[in-house]
Design a protein around this motif. Sequence first.
Motif, PDB file in Angstrom:
ATOM      1  N   PRO A   8      67.091  31.792  41.313  1.00  0.00           N
ATOM      2  CA  PRO A   8      65.924  31.105  40.845  1.00  0.00           C
ATOM      3  C   PRO A   8      64.958  30.833  41.938  1.00  0.00           C
ATOM      4  N   ASN A   9      65.325  30.482  43.080  1.00  0.00           N
ATOM      5  CA  ASN A   9      64.406  30.206  44.186  1.00  0.00           C
ATOM      6  C   ASN A   9      63.610  31.440  44.546  1.00  0.00           C
ATOM      7  N   ARG A  10      64.314  32.529  44.559  1.00  0.00           N
ATOM      8  CA  ARG A  10      63.626  33.782  44.855  1.00  0.00           C
ATOM      9  C   ARG A  10      62.610  34.077  43.773  1.00  0.00           C
ATOM     10  N   GLN A  11      63.033  33.832  42.580  1.00  0.00           N
ATOM     11  CA  GLN A  11      62.121  34.117  41.476  1.00  0.00           C
ATOM     12  C   GLN A  11      60.938  33.201  41.539  1.00  0.00           C
ATOM     13  N   THR A  12      61.191  31.981  41.875  1.00  0.00           N
ATOM     14  CA  THR A  12      60.080  31.008  41.971  1.00  0.00           C
ATOM     15  C   THR A  12      59.186  31.383  43.097  1.00  0.00           C
ATOM     16  N   LYS A  13      59.708  31.793  44.226  1.00  0.00           N
ATOM     17  CA  LYS A  13      58.895  32.198  45.376  1.00  0.00           C
ATOM     18  C   LYS A  13      58.080  33.402  45.045  1.00  0.00           C
ATOM     19  N   SER A  14      58.761  34.305  44.373  1.00  0.00           N
ATOM     20  CA  SER A  14      58.028  35.529  43.989  1.00  0.00           C
ATOM     21  C   SER A  14      56.906  35.201  43.048  1.00  0.00           C
ATOM     22  N   LEU A  15      57.121  34.279  42.139  1.00  0.00           N
ATOM     23  CA  LEU A  15      56.089  33.882  41.184  1.00  0.00           C
ATOM     24  C   LEU A  15      54.937  33.179  41.891  1.00  0.00           C
ATOM     25  N   SER A  16      55.334  32.323  42.854  1.00  0.00           N
ATOM     26  CA  SER A  16      54.283  31.609  43.598  1.00  0.00           C
ATOM     27  C   SER A  16      53.415  32.564  44.385  1.00  0.00           C
ATOM     28  N   ASP A  17      54.081  33.535  44.977  1.00  0.00           N
ATOM     29  CA  ASP A  17      53.301  34.528  45.721  1.00  0.00           C
ATOM     30  C   ASP A  17      52.328  35.269  44.799  1.00  0.00           C
ATOM     31  N   LYS A  18      52.854  35.577  43.683  1.00  0.00           N
ATOM     32  CA  LYS A  18      52.001  36.297  42.729  1.00  0.00           C
ATOM     33  C   LYS A  18      50.801  35.427  42.327  1.00  0.00           C
ATOM     34  N   ILE A  19      51.162  34.149  42.113  1.00  0.00           N
ATOM     35  CA  ILE A  19      50.057  33.244  41.714  1.00  0.00           C
ATOM     36  C   ILE A  19      49.040  33.141  42.808  1.00  0.00           C
ATOM     37  N   ILE A  20      49.522  33.051  44.034  1.00  0.00           N
ATOM     38  CA  ILE A  20      48.605  32.944  45.167  1.00  0.00           C
ATOM     39  C   ILE A  20      47.743  34.195  45.256  1.00  0.00           C
ATOM     40  N   ILE A  21      48.445  35.311  45.114  1.00  0.00           N
ATOM     41  CA  ILE A  21      47.704  36.589  45.206  1.00  0.00           C
ATOM     42  C   ILE A  21      46.650  36.666  44.127  1.00  0.00           C
ATOM     43  N   TYR A  22      47.113  36.306  42.916  1.00  0.00           N
ATOM     44  CA  TYR A  22      46.154  36.359  41.789  1.00  0.00           C
ATOM     45  C   TYR A  22      45.004  35.366  41.993  1.00  0.00           C
ATOM     46  N   SER A  23      45.383  34.233  42.561  1.00  0.00           N
ATOM     47  CA  SER A  23      44.342  33.232  42.794  1.00  0.00           C
ATOM     48  C   SER A  23      43.332  33.738  43.815  1.00  0.00           C
ATOM     49  N   CYS A  24      43.876  34.342  44.884  1.00  0.00           N
ATOM     50  CA  CYS A  24      42.965  34.898  45.903  1.00  0.00           C
ATOM     51  C   CYS A  24      42.046  35.947  45.285  1.00  0.00           C
ATOM     52  N   ALA A  26      41.272  36.170  42.188  1.00  0.00           N
ATOM     53  CA  ALA A  26      40.312  35.514  41.291  1.00  0.00           C
ATOM     54  C   ALA A  26      39.191  34.857  42.093  1.00  0.00           C
ATOM     55  N   VAL A  27      39.628  34.197  43.238  1.00  0.00           N
ATOM     56  CA  VAL A  27      38.609  33.557  44.076  1.00  0.00           C
ATOM     57  C   VAL A  27      37.649  34.598  44.630  1.00  0.00           C
ATOM     58  N   ALA A  28      38.275  35.742  45.063  1.00  0.00           N
ATOM     59  CA  ALA A  28      37.416  36.812  45.597  1.00  0.00           C
ATOM     60  C   ALA A  28      36.448  37.299  44.550  1.00  0.00           C
ATOM     61  N   ILE A  29      37.021  37.445  43.346  1.00  0.00           N
ATOM     62  CA  ILE A  29      36.133  37.937  42.256  1.00  0.00           C
ATOM     63  C   ILE A  29      35.023  36.919  41.983  1.00  0.00           C
ATOM     64  N   LEU A  30      35.453  35.627  41.898  1.00  0.00           N
ATOM     65  CA  LEU A  30      34.452  34.577  41.648  1.00  0.00           C
ATOM     66  C   LEU A  30      33.418  34.526  42.756  1.00  0.00           C
ATOM     67  N   ALA A  31      33.944  34.694  44.024  1.00  0.00           N
ATOM     68  CA  ALA A  31      33.005  34.687  45.136  1.00  0.00           C
ATOM     69  C   ALA A  31      32.025  35.843  45.032  1.00  0.00           C
ATOM     70  N   ALA A  32      32.610  37.000  44.681  1.00  0.00           N
ATOM     71  CA  ALA A  32      31.738  38.174  44.528  1.00  0.00           C
ATOM     72  C   ALA A  32      30.702  37.935  43.434  1.00  0.00           C
ATOM     73  N   ILE A  33      31.261  37.348  42.346  1.00  0.00           N
ATOM     74  CA  ILE A  33      30.325  37.073  41.224  1.00  0.00           C
ATOM     75  C   ILE A  33      29.240  36.090  41.662  1.00  0.00           C
ATOM     76  N   LEU A  34      29.669  35.027  42.386  1.00  0.00           N
ATOM     77  CA  LEU A  34      28.706  34.033  42.840  1.00  0.00           C
ATOM     78  C   LEU A  34      27.676  34.647  43.785  1.00  0.00           C
ATOM     79  N   ILE A  35      28.229  35.465  44.719  1.00  0.00           N
ATOM     80  CA  ILE A  35      27.303  36.145  45.657  1.00  0.00           C
ATOM     81  C   ILE A  35      26.334  37.016  44.898  1.00  0.00           C
ATOM     82  N   GLY A  36      26.924  37.743  43.931  1.00  0.00           N
ATOM     83  CA  GLY A  36      26.042  38.606  43.119  1.00  0.00           C
ATOM     84  C   GLY A  36      25.003  37.798  42.372  1.00  0.00           C
ATOM     85  N   LEU A  37      25.502  36.655  41.827  1.00  0.00           N
ATOM     86  CA  LEU A  37      24.567  35.790  41.105  1.00  0.00           C
ATOM     87  C   LEU A  37      23.499  35.248  42.037  1.00  0.00           C
ATOM     88  N   LEU A  38      23.951  34.846  43.244  1.00  0.00           N
ATOM     89  CA  LEU A  38      22.962  34.324  44.202  1.00  0.00           C
ATOM     90  C   LEU A  38      21.925  35.378  44.566  1.00  0.00           C
TER      91      LEU A  38
END
Length: 275
Positions: A8-24, A26-38
């Motif tokens: 379970p710890n491994r699975q949780t770590k793996s999930l957290s990493d995925k979330i972090i990656i996805y978040s990054c 998403a943030v990159a996409i949002l940043a790109a979108i914001l930059i594009g919007l700007l």
Amino acid sequence: MRRNSRKPNRQTKSLSDKIIIYSCIAVAILAAILIGLLLYSKSLSDDVKEGTMTLEQMANINKNNEKEDTQSASTEIGKSVEDAKQETNTTNNTTSNNTVANTTTKNTNTSVNTTKTNTNSTKSNTAANTATAKKEEPKKELSFAKPVDGEIMKEFAKDNLVYSNTLEEWVTHLGIDIKAEKTTVVKSAEAGKVKSIKNDPRYGLTVVIEHDNGYQTVYSNLLTAEFVVEGEKVDKGQTIGTVGNTAAFESGDEPHLHFELLKDSIQVDPSIYLK
């Protein structure tokens, strides 16, 4: 038990990493979108500004054009108004001048006509006054003198008869015979004008003189009449001829002057007028 806890710890770590990656991501996409919007917003803002400037420029241009048109129109209107005023003033002045000229001409013509009328009236009055004066002037009283000195040897006989030694008959006698020697000077009985000098078949060489007021004097049985000519004005007492014996109807009588006096072409008695 331990293996299961690790999984379970491994699975949780793996999930957290995925979330972090996805978040990054998403943030990159949002940043790109914001930059594009700007970027898009900036670009849009620039376009809007450019559009706004363009509209402002167009508005300014339009305003300038309107001002120029207004000024041009105002100038043209002003010129037209000024020209119209000038033309009106010129027309009014011309009309006024023409009116004044016509009035002056009329006044001049009226003055001239008035002057002519006054002149004519003056002439008429003068003529009338002259005619009146002539009418009112008393007629000059004539005083006839004897053309020769001597006695009357045969009287005036118009309504009765006298005897003629030459004709040896009774006849009328429309003058008087004044006894005088041949070549005796015969004078004008009154001032006048010589009407005629002629040889009368009955009374010989005869001079007729016209006087004022319709009078005429006749001097017959003359020897000469060379002292006057027809049309000549003579004074009272002026020599007109000499006594002769040229009258055929009175050749049998003594030398004398046959003298007649006419008033308005009618023989009258000279003895009444001689003074």
